[in-house]
Design a protein around this motif. Structure first.
Motif, short mmCIF file in Angstrom:
data_model
loop_
_atom_site.label_atom_id
_atom_site.label_comp_id
_atom_site.label_asym_id
_atom_site.label_seq_id
_atom_site.Cartn_x
_atom_site.Cartn_y
_atom_site.Cartn_z
N VAL A 78 3.96 -1.58 9.81
CA VAL A 78 4.51 -1.07 8.84
C VAL A 78 3.39 -0.28 8.26
CG1 VAL A 78 5.81 -1.08 6.71
CG2 VAL A 78 6.49 -2.64 8.56
N ILE A 79 3.63 0.92 8.02
CA ILE A 79 2.42 1.76 7.55
C ILE A 79 3.04 2.85 6.38
CG2 ILE A 79 0.86 3.54 8.07
CD1 ILE A 79 0.87 2.67 11.19
N GLY A 80 2.14 2.76 5.42
CA GLY A 80 2.57 3.49 4.19
C GLY A 80 1.32 4.17 3.54
N GLN A 81 1.40 5.33 3.02
CA GLN A 81 0.37 6.16 2.45
C GLN A 81 0.71 6.38 0.87
OE1 GLN A 81 1.97 7.89 5.04
NE2 GLN A 81 0.59 6.88 6.74
N GLU A 82 -0.16 6.62 0.22
CA GLU A 82 -0.02 6.92 -1.50
C GLU A 82 -1.44 7.42 -1.94
OE1 GLU A 82 2.50 4.61 -4.06
OE2 GLU A 82 0.77 4.14 -4.79
N TYR A 83 -1.28 8.27 -2.82
CA TYR A 83 -2.47 9.05 -3.40
C TYR A 83 -2.78 7.99 -4.62
CZ TYR A 83 -1.64 13.24 -1.07
OH TYR A 83 -1.48 14.47 0.02
N THR A 84 -3.86 7.45 -4.41
CA THR A 84 -4.27 6.45 -5.58
C THR A 84 -5.49 6.23 -5.64
OG1 THR A 84 -3.88 4.07 -6.52
CG2 THR A 84 -3.85 4.48 -4.00
N GLU A 85 -6.03 5.79 -6.96
CA GLU A 85 -7.75 5.58 -6.95
C GLU A 85 -8.01 4.26 -6.53
OE1 GLU A 85 -9.07 6.09 -10.89
OE2 GLU A 85 -7.07 6.73 -11.65
N TYR A 86 -9.26 4.15 -6.08
CA TYR A 86 -9.65 2.80 -5.51
C TYR A 86 -9.07 1.56 -6.62
CZ TYR A 86 -13.02 5.35 -2.80
OH TYR A 86 -13.70 6.15 -1.79
N ALA A 87 -8.91 0.51 -5.85
CA ALA A 87 -8.60 -0.69 -6.47
C ALA A 87 -7.14 -0.70 -7.11
CB ALA A 87 -9.58 -1.19 -7.54
N LYS A 88 -6.31 0.33 -6.66
CA LYS A 88 -4.97 0.58 -7.35
C LYS A 88 -3.92 0.68 -6.37
CE LYS A 88 -6.67 2.53 -11.74
NZ LYS A 88 -6.22 3.46 -12.82
N SER A 89 -3.80 -0.32 -5.46
CA SER A 89 -3.05 -0.20 -4.40
C SER A 89 -1.57 -0.98 -4.61
CB SER A 89 -3.73 -0.98 -3.21
OG SER A 89 -3.94 -2.34 -3.34
N HIS A 90 -1.37 -1.58 -5.96
CA HIS A 90 -0.28 -2.49 -6.05
C HIS A 90 0.99 -1.83 -5.77
CE1 HIS A 90 -1.52 -0.73 -9.86
NE2 HIS A 90 -0.08 -0.70 -10.12
N HIS A 91 1.08 -0.47 -6.20
CA HIS A 91 2.35 0.33 -6.13
C HIS A 91 2.73 0.33 -4.62
CE1 HIS A 91 4.99 3.78 -6.18
NE2 HIS A 91 5.66 3.19 -7.24
N LEU A 92 1.82 0.85 -3.81
CA LEU A 92 2.17 0.86 -2.30
C LEU A 92 2.28 -0.44 -1.77
CD1 LEU A 92 2.24 2.53 -0.06
CD2 LEU A 92 -0.28 2.42 0.37
N TYR A 93 1.75 -1.42 -2.13
CA TYR A 93 2.00 -2.79 -1.29
C TYR A 93 3.62 -3.04 -1.81
CZ TYR A 93 -2.13 -4.23 0.74
OH TYR A 93 -3.36 -4.23 1.40
N ALA A 94 3.76 -2.97 -3.02
CA ALA A 94 5.09 -3.05 -3.68
C ALA A 94 6.38 -2.44 -2.78
CB ALA A 94 5.41 -2.66 -4.87
N ARG A 95 6.03 -1.23 -2.35
CA ARG A 95 6.95 -0.45 -1.60
C ARG A 95 6.94 -1.11 -0.26
NH1 ARG A 95 4.54 4.82 -1.34
NH2 ARG A 95 6.19 5.21 0.17
N LEU A 96 5.76 -1.28 0.40
CA LEU A 96 5.74 -1.84 1.79
C LEU A 96 6.25 -3.40 1.90
CD1 LEU A 96 1.96 -1.06 2.53
CD2 LEU A 96 4.08 -0.15 3.68
N TYR A 97 6.02 -4.34 0.62
CA TYR A 97 6.89 -5.65 0.74
C TYR A 97 8.31 -5.27 0.83
CZ TYR A 97 2.53 -8.51 0.06
OH TYR A 97 1.44 -9.05 0.45
N SER A 98 8.96 -4.27 0.00
CA SER A 98 10.39 -4.08 -0.29
C SER A 98 10.79 -3.53 1.01
CB SER A 98 10.46 -3.05 -1.22
OG SER A 98 11.75 -2.80 -1.26
N TYR A 99 10.17 -2.75 1.82
CA TYR A 99 10.68 -2.15 3.17
C TYR A 99 10.68 -3.35 4.07
CZ TYR A 99 11.09 0.52 7.09
OH TYR A 99 11.49 1.31 8.42
N ILE A 100 9.50 -3.99 4.17
CA ILE A 100 9.47 -5.17 5.28
C ILE A 100 10.83 -6.04 5.06
CG2 ILE A 100 8.35 -7.46 6.08
CD1 ILE A 100 5.75 -5.76 5.11
N ASP A 101 11.00 -6.41 3.82
CA ASP A 101 12.14 -7.46 3.38
C ASP A 101 13.71 -6.57 3.74
OD1 ASP A 101 10.61 -9.33 2.61
OD2 ASP A 101 10.71 -8.73 0.46
N GLU A 102 13.60 -5.33 3.51
CA GLU A 102 14.95 -4.52 3.89
C GLU A 102 15.32 -4.61 5.23
OE1 GLU A 102 16.24 0.08 3.14
OE2 GLU A 102 14.85 -0.73 1.79
N VAL A 103 14.21 -4.24 6.12
CA VAL A 103 14.66 -4.15 7.57
C VAL A 103 14.51 -5.52 8.32
CG1 VAL A 103 13.89 -1.70 7.53
CG2 VAL A 103 12.31 -3.56 8.07
#
Length: 275
Positions: free
Chosen positions: A215-240
């Motif tokens: 499962v692959i996702g991208q997001e514009y973000t500074e270093y060490a600020k990946s929490h929002h993208l991980y939240a989206r990925l976790y949500s997607y993994i659960d959803e499907v």
């Protein structure tokens, strides 16, 4: 030949010929006592050409002079053999630099293509990808209570590991979030670093990113600020209805090399999953 003619034939500037004479490397055969004109012989053209080639591959003038002052066939063979090894190492480095540039170009082009569909999360079947993971296959293990920013200090170990294997710097450095951390929602602690060249085979590898479903996702973000993208990925993994079965691989398609705006760094995360 006058010095001007010799310079034209050999490609060595008049200034350098004067310098070579001054240090005793290549002196004119004769200097006219009346007009001080310097004259070189045709035989010296080969010597001048050898000096030029040896200088191009980085051989110090002192070593060239030492060879020319007492040359004989066996010495020539030893000297050229040594220089050939040096050239081969330089070629190896240049090939790595070329592949590093290809990797940077590939990632930047991929980053530009992402822009139109930045919010999309995809499922991709990926082939196994060789990577250089350091050190000792698994890389620097970070303390359990460490924060992602503390992980940067462990890059010293990774860079030293690469240096020992004659791997140049410059490739984008990837970070792996261990499976055990992922399933507990702990994505702020990198467990290891790696290089993943996208072309050629001049870079050594000691591990691989496994083949399988990601499962692959991208997001514009500074270093060490990946929490929002991980939240989206976790949500997607659960959803499907997928299950995390491996590690997460973090790579920046666009980083400080491609933009001066940290908010425009483009992070890509690929999480290994199964149905």
């Amino acid at each position: 030949m006058k010095i001007s003619e010799f310079a034209q034939v050999t490609g060595i500037t008049r200034r350098n010929l004067l310098f070579y004479d001054e240090i005793g490397l290549l002196s004119p055969t004769m200097i006219d006592e009346n007009n001080k004109y310097r004259y070189y012989t045709y035989q010296q053209i080969d010597t001048a050409n050898v000096i030029t080639v040896l200088r191009e591959i980085g051989m110090p003038l002192k070593e060239i002079k030492e060879y020319l002052s007492g040359r004989y066939p066996e010495k020539l063979i030893r000297m050229l053999g040594t220089q050939k090894k040096i050239v081969q190492e330089k070629i190896k480095t240049l090939v790595q630099i070329s592949e590093m540039l290809d990797t940077r170009i590939d990632l930047a082009e991929k980053g530009l293509r992402v822009d139109a569909n930045i919010n999309a999360i995809t499922i991709q079947e990926c082939e196994a990808t060789p990577i250089l993971m350091g050190p000792v296959l698994r890389g620097p293990e970070l303390p359990a209570d460490s924060h992602i920013l503390e992980g940067w200090y462990y890059l010293v170990d990774f860079y030293e590991f690469c240096k020992e294997r004659q791997v140049i710097r410059g490739l984008p450095t990837g970070a792996i979030i261990d499976h055990a951390d992922l399933i507990h929602g702990n994505f702020e602690r990198s467990s290891r670093y790696y290089y993943r060249p996208l072309s050629g085979n001049s870079y050594p590898n000691n591990a691989e990113k496994p083949e399988g479903l990601y499962v692959i996702g991208q997001e514009y973000t500074e270093y060490a600020k990946s929490h929002h993208l991980y939240a989206r990925l976790y949500s997607y993994i659960d959803e499907v209805g997928l299950k995390i079965c491996g590690h997460a691989y973090e790579e920046y398609l666009l980083d400080e090399i491609s933009t001066t705006d940290p908010t425009k760094y483009l992070l890509q995360i690929a999480i290994h999953v199964q149905k």
